[in-house]
Write a protein that holds these residues in place. Sequence first.
Motif, PDB file in Angstrom:
ATOM      1  N   ILE A 267      -9.314  -6.053 -14.974  1.00 42.08           N
ATOM      2  CA  ILE A 267      -9.003  -5.253 -13.788  1.00 42.08           C
ATOM      3  C   ILE A 267      -7.975  -4.172 -14.124  1.00 42.08           C
ATOM      4  CG2 ILE A 267      -7.990  -5.351 -11.473  1.00 42.08           C
ATOM      5  CD1 ILE A 267      -9.232  -8.181 -11.251  1.00 42.08           C
ATOM      6  N   GLY A 268      -6.957  -4.531 -14.893  1.00 41.63           N
ATOM      7  CA  GLY A 268      -5.955  -3.545 -15.289  1.00 41.63           C
ATOM      8  C   GLY A 268      -6.538  -2.434 -16.132  1.00 41.63           C
ATOM      9  N   GLY A 269      -7.588  -2.752 -16.895  1.00 43.19           N
ATOM     10  CA  GLY A 269      -8.226  -1.758 -17.741  1.00 43.19           C
ATOM     11  C   GLY A 269      -8.912  -0.645 -16.977  1.00 43.19           C
ATOM     12  N   LEU A 270      -9.094  -0.831 -15.668  1.00 45.30           N
ATOM     13  CA  LEU A 270      -9.666   0.244 -14.856  1.00 45.30           C
ATOM     14  C   LEU A 270      -8.707   1.422 -14.724  1.00 45.30           C
ATOM     15  CD1 LEU A 270     -11.288  -1.929 -12.044  1.00 45.30           C
ATOM     16  CD2 LEU A 270     -12.518  -0.421 -13.606  1.00 45.30           C
ATOM     17  N   GLY A 271      -7.431   1.182 -14.993  1.00 41.96           N
ATOM     18  CA  GLY A 271      -6.458   2.264 -14.962  1.00 41.96           C
ATOM     19  C   GLY A 271      -6.100   2.758 -13.585  1.00 41.96           C
ATOM     20  N   LEU A 272      -6.331   1.954 -12.556  1.00 40.66           N
ATOM     21  CA  LEU A 272      -6.058   2.372 -11.185  1.00 40.66           C
ATOM     22  C   LEU A 272      -4.754   1.752 -10.675  1.00 40.66           C
ATOM     23  CD1 LEU A 272      -9.607   1.874  -9.625  1.00 40.66           C
ATOM     24  CD2 LEU A 272      -8.480   4.062 -10.112  1.00 40.66           C
ATOM     25  N   PRO A 273      -4.085   2.415  -9.739  1.00 39.24           N
ATOM     26  CA  PRO A 273      -2.998   1.731  -9.024  1.00 39.24           C
ATOM     27  C   PRO A 273      -3.586   0.533  -8.272  1.00 39.24           C
ATOM     28  CG  PRO A 273      -2.953   4.108  -8.635  1.00 39.24           C
ATOM     29  CD  PRO A 273      -4.255   3.812  -9.301  1.00 39.24           C
ATOM     30  N   VAL A 274      -2.962  -0.628  -8.407  1.00 39.03           N
ATOM     31  CA  VAL A 274      -3.539  -1.870  -7.886  1.00 39.03           C
ATOM     32  C   VAL A 274      -2.558  -2.554  -6.936  1.00 39.03           C
ATOM     33  CG1 VAL A 274      -4.480  -4.146  -8.459  1.00 39.03           C
ATOM     34  CG2 VAL A 274      -4.900  -2.194  -9.984  1.00 39.03           C
ATOM     35  N   LEU A 275      -3.060  -2.926  -5.767  1.00 37.96           N
ATOM     36  CA  LEU A 275      -2.347  -3.810  -4.843  1.00 37.96           C
ATOM     37  C   LEU A 275      -3.069  -5.143  -4.824  1.00 37.96           C
ATOM     38  CD1 LEU A 275      -0.422  -4.629  -2.528  1.00 37.96           C
ATOM     39  CD2 LEU A 275      -2.042  -3.547  -0.942  1.00 37.96           C
ATOM     40  N   VAL A 276      -2.365  -6.203  -5.164  1.00 36.69           N
ATOM     41  CA  VAL A 276      -2.909  -7.557  -5.107  1.00 36.69           C
ATOM     42  C   VAL A 276      -2.384  -8.219  -3.834  1.00 36.69           C
ATOM     43  CG1 VAL A 276      -3.035  -9.804  -6.251  1.00 36.69           C
ATOM     44  CG2 VAL A 276      -2.994  -7.692  -7.619  1.00 36.69           C
TER      45      VAL A 276
ATOM     46  N   ARG B  39       4.046   3.903  -7.088  1.00 38.71           N
ATOM     47  CA  ARG B  39       4.100   2.638  -7.817  1.00 38.71           C
ATOM     48  C   ARG B  39       2.720   2.350  -8.394  1.00 38.71           C
ATOM     49  NH1 ARG B  39       9.411   0.171  -7.723  1.00 38.71           N
ATOM     50  NH2 ARG B  39       9.203  -1.503  -9.235  1.00 38.71           N
ATOM     51  N   HIS B  40       2.661   1.743  -9.563  1.00 31.37           N
ATOM     52  CA  HIS B  40       1.362   1.487 -10.179  1.00 31.37           C
ATOM     53  C   HIS B  40       0.806   0.113  -9.823  1.00 31.37           C
ATOM     54  CE1 HIS B  40      -1.738   2.883 -12.845  1.00 31.37           C
ATOM     55  NE2 HIS B  40      -1.687   1.789 -13.558  1.00 31.37           N
ATOM     56  N   LEU B  41       1.691  -0.866  -9.631  1.00 32.28           N
ATOM     57  CA  LEU B  41       1.256  -2.226  -9.304  1.00 32.28           C
ATOM     58  C   LEU B  41       2.120  -2.780  -8.179  1.00 32.28           C
ATOM     59  CD1 LEU B  41       0.841  -3.746 -12.903  1.00 32.28           C
ATOM     60  CD2 LEU B  41      -0.967  -2.881 -11.416  1.00 32.28           C
ATOM     61  N   ALA B  42       1.494  -3.459  -7.246  1.00 37.27           N
ATOM     62  CA  ALA B  42       2.217  -4.107  -6.154  1.00 37.27           C
ATOM     63  C   ALA B  42       1.530  -5.429  -5.821  1.00 37.27           C
ATOM     64  CB  ALA B  42       2.268  -3.202  -4.922  1.00 37.27           C
ATOM     65  N   TYR B  43       2.317  -6.363  -5.305  1.00 40.24           N
ATOM     66  CA  TYR B  43       1.806  -7.700  -4.987  1.00 40.24           C
ATOM     67  C   TYR B  43       2.357  -8.136  -3.631  1.00 40.24           C
ATOM     68  CZ  TYR B  43       1.095 -12.813  -5.631  1.00 40.24           C
ATOM     69  OH  TYR B  43       0.730 -14.134  -5.502  1.00 40.24           O
TER      70      TYR B  43
ATOM     71  N   ALA C 195       0.834  -1.202   0.000  1.00 41.90           N
ATOM     72  CA  ALA C 195       0.000   0.000   0.000  1.00 41.90           C
ATOM     73  C   ALA C 195       0.868   1.252   0.000  1.00 41.90           C
ATOM     74  CB  ALA C 195      -0.935  -0.008   1.207  1.00 41.90           C
ATOM     75  N   GLN C 196       1.914   1.223   0.806  1.00 38.76           N
ATOM     76  CA  GLN C 196       2.821   2.371   0.843  1.00 38.76           C
ATOM     77  C   GLN C 196       3.478   2.589  -0.521  1.00 38.76           C
ATOM     78  OE1 GLN C 196       6.635   2.080   3.003  1.00 38.76           O
ATOM     79  NE2 GLN C 196       6.027   3.949   4.079  1.00 38.76           N
ATOM     80  N   ALA C 197       3.823   1.507  -1.211  1.00 32.46           N
ATOM     81  CA  ALA C 197       4.428   1.626  -2.533  1.00 32.46           C
ATOM     82  C   ALA C 197       3.483   2.336  -3.509  1.00 32.46           C
ATOM     83  CB  ALA C 197       4.800   0.237  -3.070  1.00 32.46           C
TER      84      ALA C 197
ATOM     85  N   ARG D 281      -9.422   5.993  -6.011  1.00 34.17           N
ATOM     86  CA  ARG D 281      -8.050   6.378  -6.339  1.00 34.17           C
ATOM     87  C   ARG D 281      -7.113   5.170  -6.289  1.00 34.17           C
ATOM     88  NH1 ARG D 281      -7.108  12.009  -5.857  1.00 34.17           N
ATOM     89  NH2 ARG D 281      -4.919  11.684  -5.356  1.00 34.17           N
ATOM     90  N   PHE D 282      -7.513   4.141  -5.543  1.00 28.54           N
ATOM     91  CA  PHE D 282      -6.694   2.933  -5.413  1.00 28.54           C
ATOM     92  C   PHE D 282      -7.607   1.711  -5.413  1.00 28.54           C
ATOM     93  CE2 PHE D 282      -4.532   6.317  -3.073  1.00 28.54           C
ATOM     94  CZ  PHE D 282      -3.280   6.320  -3.674  1.00 28.54           C
ATOM     95  N   LEU D 283      -7.047   0.588  -5.872  1.00 28.04           N
ATOM     96  CA  LEU D 283      -7.778  -0.674  -5.883  1.00 28.04           C
ATOM     97  C   LEU D 283      -6.954  -1.727  -5.157  1.00 28.04           C
ATOM     98  CD1 LEU D 283     -10.133  -2.452  -6.878  1.00 28.04           C
ATOM     99  CD2 LEU D 283      -8.848  -2.819  -8.990  1.00 28.04           C
ATOM    100  N   VAL D 284      -7.569  -2.379  -4.166  1.00 24.75           N
ATOM    101  CA  VAL D 284      -6.950  -3.493  -3.454  1.00 24.75           C
ATOM    102  C   VAL D 284      -7.679  -4.767  -3.873  1.00 24.75           C
ATOM    103  CG1 VAL D 284      -6.440  -4.519  -1.203  1.00 24.75           C
ATOM    104  CG2 VAL D 284      -6.283  -2.029  -1.522  1.00 24.75           C
TER     105      VAL D 284
END
Length: 598
Positions: A542-551, A382-386, A375-377, A509-512
């Motif tokens: 999901i990527g097509g939503l254009g949001l920063p994503v944390l999986v 950062r645009h994508l984190a896992y 989340a901090q990333a 603004r963010f997607l978890v």
Amino acid sequence: MFRIRRIFDDLSPANGKALARIGEILKEQFPGARPGEAESIPEKLRNQLKYGFQTILFAAEKGAGKVHGFALALYDPLLKFTFLDYIAVPGAEAGGGLGGILYERVRKEALDLGCVGLFFECLPDDPELCRDGETRKQNAARLRFYERYGAVPVAGTKYETPLEPGGDNPPYLVFDGLGRQDPLRREKARLIVAAILGKKYGDLCPPEYIRMVMDSFRDDPVKLRPLKYVTAPERTAVAAALPESERVALFVNRDHAIHHVRERGYVESPVRVEAILREILPSGLFTEKKARHFGERHILKVHSAVFFSYLRKVCMAMPEKESVYPYVFPVRNAARPPQDLSVRAGYFCMDTFTPLNKNAFLAALGALDCALSGAQALAEGRHLAYALVRPPGHHAERRLFGGFCYLNSAAAAAEYLSAFGRVAMLDIDYHHGNGQQDIFYGRSDVLTVSLHGHPRFAYPYFSGFEDEKGEGEGRGFNLNLPLPEHLSGQEYLDALRRASRRIANHGARFLVVPFGGDTCKKDPTGTWSLAARDFENNGKLIGGLGLPVLVVQEGGYNTRLLGENVRSFFKGLFEASRSAGARLWSPASRDRRPAPRG
């Protein structure tokens, strides 16, 4: 050491700060730029269709995200070309090589996108086009710099015709073939010129001017000016590796293996993480980061103090290799918990198969730190984190554990991100995400969405129904999509589209994404049969939503297929995320040419 980072949006605090500095640099370096040019960059990133191009922005950063320069390019996905709009390196950094680093990054992006070439404008070194000798020297220095990459002006056309008769210093159109020898065909060039002049300069260039320039491209292939300042290109190659700043930030709970319940039928085992790592690390999409420790206050924002205190006390008091399973539940008197800690377990648990032991608690703390680090990333741009973690967490409610889950890592990450704007949680585990539903049920800033097997046949059985929509301020901000016991990949994708529409309407603004691999075929805890191609399609949507994503990793217990499916999901997510979403640097001095064609 500079880091070249692609900025996809203005959603995170770090990106907002970087964009503000980029706007300042643009105004400093380009005083003749059209009004509102700097202010329009965030909107161009958000609204890719409005301007006819996909806007690609790179920032050169050093230290704590301080921007020292930027490059802005425009990509046309139909004609497959990139137009370099700006490269700016202010002050003392100019001439230090940073402009070249930015230019090489733009070249790589154009090559990765399969472009026919990279186009941009550069002021002329011809006395008939530029009357001032000192200006011509500066123009020649820029052209010399680009010739090192094999980029030269298009020759024999009227592109450099001034808009006003007698105008001075009109730009060349420069073509960089990206180190390839493919000729630039006439008809392709005409369409590209029409796109550049029409989309970028449409308010300045009348239709008859655009037609005149297009018609002047008569040679096939298009003629290019011979090298004038160098004998041969020096830097035609483009690096193949994906830049570190654009990979998925990977946070692995490396100490997860301490939590290993060696009992028949307990499928939440350490091999799950290793099966995933085996598949995803060779892909080149990930860069592993060290998780930081966040402390108890983040836990207490999503779990009750009484619950967490009990969990810590009972687990840390357990002897090594011993566990307590809840077996007595407060059906008759929930107000009077028993004094014995082992008996009291049922007071905080929702099933009989989630054991309490010291290592389970410690591993859960590590998982939560990984999710918060992810989340901090995102908050830092950062645009994508896992967060590749175990034990899972999405069944852990504010005061209950169960379903192999002790602490809700994904909910803690969503809570962290909610300080910066609206958040959406999209749970795509086979089982209902009851934990985050319970935690955020009365809130409107965090939207909780869950696709899962219907509770009439799937754990946790008592939640996940469609009529559970939230309460109070949170009414309408919980969406459950319970699905049938058997369904196809296409039927799942249709449900995911419905979920995605609700997320888009939330203005997040963010997607978890609490992610479960237990939706795949032959998973021992599920009934569906999604294959690798379905996981990739889900990732693309999901990527097509254009949001920063944390999986955040949740379930998934068919370890033979788990890694492949996770890799496929991230492939789709990564590719769609990259797609959703000029004044040129002078090696000699700052370029102060007027706004192009102004």
